[in-house]
Design a protein around this motif. Sequence first.
Motif, PDB file in Angstrom:
ATOM      1  N   ASN A  88      39.112  38.282  30.751  1.00  0.00           N
ATOM      2  CA  ASN A  88      38.407  37.883  31.968  1.00  0.00           C
ATOM      3  C   ASN A  88      37.871  39.103  32.717  1.00  0.00           C
ATOM      4  OD1 ASN A  88      38.884  35.141  31.527  1.00  0.00           O
ATOM      5  ND2 ASN A  88      40.840  35.186  32.638  1.00  0.00           N
ATOM      6  N   ASP A  89      38.654  40.198  32.718  1.00  0.00           N
ATOM      7  CA  ASP A  89      38.186  41.421  33.379  1.00  0.00           C
ATOM      8  C   ASP A  89      36.945  41.984  32.692  1.00  0.00           C
ATOM      9  OD1 ASP A  89      40.153  41.322  35.266  1.00  0.00           O
ATOM     10  OD2 ASP A  89      41.484  42.763  34.276  1.00  0.00           O
ATOM     11  N   THR A  90      36.908  41.893  31.370  1.00  0.00           N
ATOM     12  CA  THR A  90      35.736  42.377  30.633  1.00  0.00           C
ATOM     13  C   THR A  90      34.506  41.541  30.970  1.00  0.00           C
ATOM     14  OG1 THR A  90      37.184  43.072  28.816  1.00  0.00           O
ATOM     15  CG2 THR A  90      34.836  42.907  28.345  1.00  0.00           C
ATOM     16  N   ILE A  91      34.679  40.231  30.992  1.00  0.00           N
ATOM     17  CA  ILE A  91      33.564  39.338  31.327  1.00  0.00           C
ATOM     18  C   ILE A  91      33.085  39.590  32.754  1.00  0.00           C
ATOM     19  CG2 ILE A  91      32.899  36.928  31.628  1.00  0.00           C
ATOM     20  CD1 ILE A  91      34.918  36.224  29.428  1.00  0.00           C
ATOM     21  N   ARG A  92      34.033  39.756  33.667  1.00  0.00           N
ATOM     22  CA  ARG A  92      33.667  40.005  35.066  1.00  0.00           C
ATOM     23  C   ARG A  92      32.939  41.334  35.227  1.00  0.00           C
ATOM     24  NH1 ARG A  92      37.898  40.603  40.178  1.00  0.00           N
ATOM     25  NH2 ARG A  92      36.292  40.936  41.786  1.00  0.00           N
ATOM     26  N   PHE A  93      33.404  42.356  34.517  1.00  0.00           N
ATOM     27  CA  PHE A  93      32.749  43.665  34.610  1.00  0.00           C
ATOM     28  C   PHE A  93      31.303  43.582  34.134  1.00  0.00           C
ATOM     29  CE2 PHE A  93      31.356  47.541  32.504  1.00  0.00           C
ATOM     30  CZ  PHE A  93      31.485  48.466  33.519  1.00  0.00           C
ATOM     31  N   TYR A  94      31.079  42.930  33.005  1.00  0.00           N
ATOM     32  CA  TYR A  94      29.716  42.826  32.486  1.00  0.00           C
ATOM     33  C   TYR A  94      28.819  42.027  33.429  1.00  0.00           C
ATOM     34  CZ  TYR A  94      30.980  44.895  28.004  1.00  0.00           C
ATOM     35  OH  TYR A  94      31.381  45.770  27.012  1.00  0.00           O
ATOM     36  N   LYS A  95      29.373  41.009  34.069  1.00  0.00           N
ATOM     37  CA  LYS A  95      28.584  40.230  35.020  1.00  0.00           C
ATOM     38  C   LYS A  95      28.187  41.086  36.221  1.00  0.00           C
ATOM     39  CE  LYS A  95      28.570  36.001  37.777  1.00  0.00           C
ATOM     40  NZ  LYS A  95      28.009  36.703  38.952  1.00  0.00           N
ATOM     41  N   MET A  96      29.138  41.864  36.741  1.00  0.00           N
ATOM     42  CA  MET A  96      28.839  42.733  37.881  1.00  0.00           C
ATOM     43  C   MET A  96      27.848  43.828  37.493  1.00  0.00           C
ATOM     44  SD  MET A  96      32.682  43.036  39.497  1.00  0.00           S
ATOM     45  CE  MET A  96      32.153  43.945  40.954  1.00  0.00           C
ATOM     46  N   THR A  97      27.963  44.331  36.275  1.00  0.00           N
ATOM     47  CA  THR A  97      26.999  45.334  35.800  1.00  0.00           C
ATOM     48  C   THR A  97      25.601  44.748  35.713  1.00  0.00           C
ATOM     49  OG1 THR A  97      28.730  46.447  34.516  1.00  0.00           O
ATOM     50  CG2 THR A  97      26.457  46.924  33.926  1.00  0.00           C
ATOM     51  N   ASN A  98      25.497  43.550  35.167  1.00  0.00           N
ATOM     52  CA  ASN A  98      24.187  42.897  35.064  1.00  0.00           C
ATOM     53  C   ASN A  98      23.600  42.616  36.447  1.00  0.00           C
ATOM     54  OD1 ASN A  98      24.299  42.907  32.260  1.00  0.00           O
ATOM     55  ND2 ASN A  98      25.266  40.883  32.152  1.00  0.00           N
ATOM     56  N   ASP A  99      24.439  42.197  37.386  1.00  0.00           N
ATOM     57  CA  ASP A  99      23.952  41.941  38.747  1.00  0.00           C
ATOM     58  C   ASP A  99      23.428  43.223  39.388  1.00  0.00           C
ATOM     59  OD1 ASP A  99      24.655  39.309  38.450  1.00  0.00           O
ATOM     60  OD2 ASP A  99      26.558  39.493  39.534  1.00  0.00           O
ATOM     61  N   THR A 100      24.145  44.319  39.190  1.00  0.00           N
ATOM     62  CA  THR A 100      23.718  45.601  39.767  1.00  0.00           C
ATOM     63  C   THR A 100      22.399  46.060  39.155  1.00  0.00           C
ATOM     64  OG1 THR A 100      26.027  46.237  40.138  1.00  0.00           O
ATOM     65  CG2 THR A 100      24.382  47.994  40.159  1.00  0.00           C
ATOM     66  N   MET A 101      22.287  45.974  37.837  1.00  0.00           N
ATOM     67  CA  MET A 101      21.061  46.415  37.178  1.00  0.00           C
ATOM     68  C   MET A 101      19.887  45.497  37.526  1.00  0.00           C
ATOM     69  SD  MET A 101      21.947  49.169  35.844  1.00  0.00           S
ATOM     70  CE  MET A 101      20.327  49.479  35.145  1.00  0.00           C
ATOM     71  N   ASP A 102      20.137  44.198  37.672  1.00  0.00           N
ATOM     72  CA  ASP A 102      19.066  43.284  38.086  1.00  0.00           C
ATOM     73  C   ASP A 102      18.566  43.642  39.479  1.00  0.00           C
ATOM     74  OD1 ASP A 102      19.204  41.917  35.718  1.00  0.00           O
ATOM     75  OD2 ASP A 102      20.488  40.306  36.490  1.00  0.00           O
ATOM     76  N   CYS A 103      19.489  43.986  40.362  1.00  0.00           N
ATOM     77  CA  CYS A 103      19.106  44.385  41.717  1.00  0.00           C
ATOM     78  C   CYS A 103      18.261  45.654  41.692  1.00  0.00           C
ATOM     79  CB  CYS A 103      20.358  44.590  42.562  1.00  0.00           C
ATOM     80  SG  CYS A 103      20.029  45.104  44.262  1.00  0.00           S
ATOM     81  N   ILE A 104      18.654  46.611  40.872  1.00  0.00           N
ATOM     82  CA  ILE A 104      17.905  47.873  40.783  1.00  0.00           C
ATOM     83  C   ILE A 104      16.500  47.629  40.248  1.00  0.00           C
ATOM     84  CG2 ILE A 104      17.799  50.076  39.556  1.00  0.00           C
ATOM     85  CD1 ILE A 104      20.850  50.198  39.734  1.00  0.00           C
ATOM     86  N   VAL A 105      16.396  46.812  39.210  1.00  0.00           N
ATOM     87  CA  VAL A 105      15.085  46.552  38.608  1.00  0.00           C
ATOM     88  C   VAL A 105      14.166  45.820  39.587  1.00  0.00           C
ATOM     89  CG1 VAL A 105      13.906  45.277  36.774  1.00  0.00           C
ATOM     90  CG2 VAL A 105      15.980  46.573  36.253  1.00  0.00           C
ATOM     91  N   LYS A 106      14.702  44.864  40.329  1.00  0.00           N
ATOM     92  CA  LYS A 106      13.877  44.073  41.240  1.00  0.00           C
ATOM     93  C   LYS A 106      13.425  44.865  42.462  1.00  0.00           C
ATOM     94  CE  LYS A 106      15.974  39.636  39.993  1.00  0.00           C
ATOM     95  NZ  LYS A 106      16.829  38.503  40.467  1.00  0.00           N
TER      96      LYS A 106
END
Length: 281
Positions: free
Chosen positions: A145-163
Amino acid sequence: MLKYMFIVLCPLSFLKADYQIYSKLQSNLILQYNGSNHFTHNPEKCYEILQDFSEQASNFTWCSILNSKPITLCERCVEKYVTFRDKYEELLNTTINGTSCRSIFISQDRLNAVQEYHDNILSIWNKGNCNGCFDWIQGKPSLKNDTIRFYKMTNDTMDCIVKNMDPDNTEVCNRCIQSYMQLDNFYKTLSSDSIGVDSVCMDIVDSMNATRYIWSKNLNCCKLRKKPEVVFLCCAGIIAILPLIYYLTVRFCGPIRDLPNVLKQSRFKQTILRSINGRND
């Protein structure tokens, strides 16, 4: 006459028996000869398992090299690792007609190729702490679950940066700092230290390092922390100077300057003067 016939026939019977033994031995050697200047007398099933093991070792090696940068080895090669591991266990535990496959291929010579290749692959897997990415239930992996959560938070951060990318990078830093700080703080909880190299799955470590590099080097968003640092340094400097100001004030502005010279003399100085006077007497 019969005596001589018996003497003649007995050697012939022995010769016939020796010939049968020789023919059987010759047949076995022919069956064991593999055509490459070597003789094999081991179960064919063991060689089939060995061939499967070599294929799985090759598959994992191929996968690990292709996913070495960025490091996604643990997640993308886990199925190949499990198959490789299971095939090695089969090689160790299989016995055919009383002959163990392990006794044929493991630790039988100085080269010990099978064991060496197994240990090398296992070393790569363990150096990456790849088991830490997964929950292992009856030997089968599933992402934590920690791995899944980390990847989700990473994707959210990178999506924010790109937008929110802009030429000056000021808006992207202000708008995405909350997502980035949440990701960074969560990553620190995965290990007893903030680096986590020795305990966190290497896929996660490499992903976090890449995100930090983008945030600090490419976007230069760490400059947002400079103002608090300047305030802290100024406060620390003022606190460090206060004792010096206090002693200077006491030295030059204190009431001790108005006292008579007799009162200014210390007891230690008076003791020294008395001892000198006593010697002169």
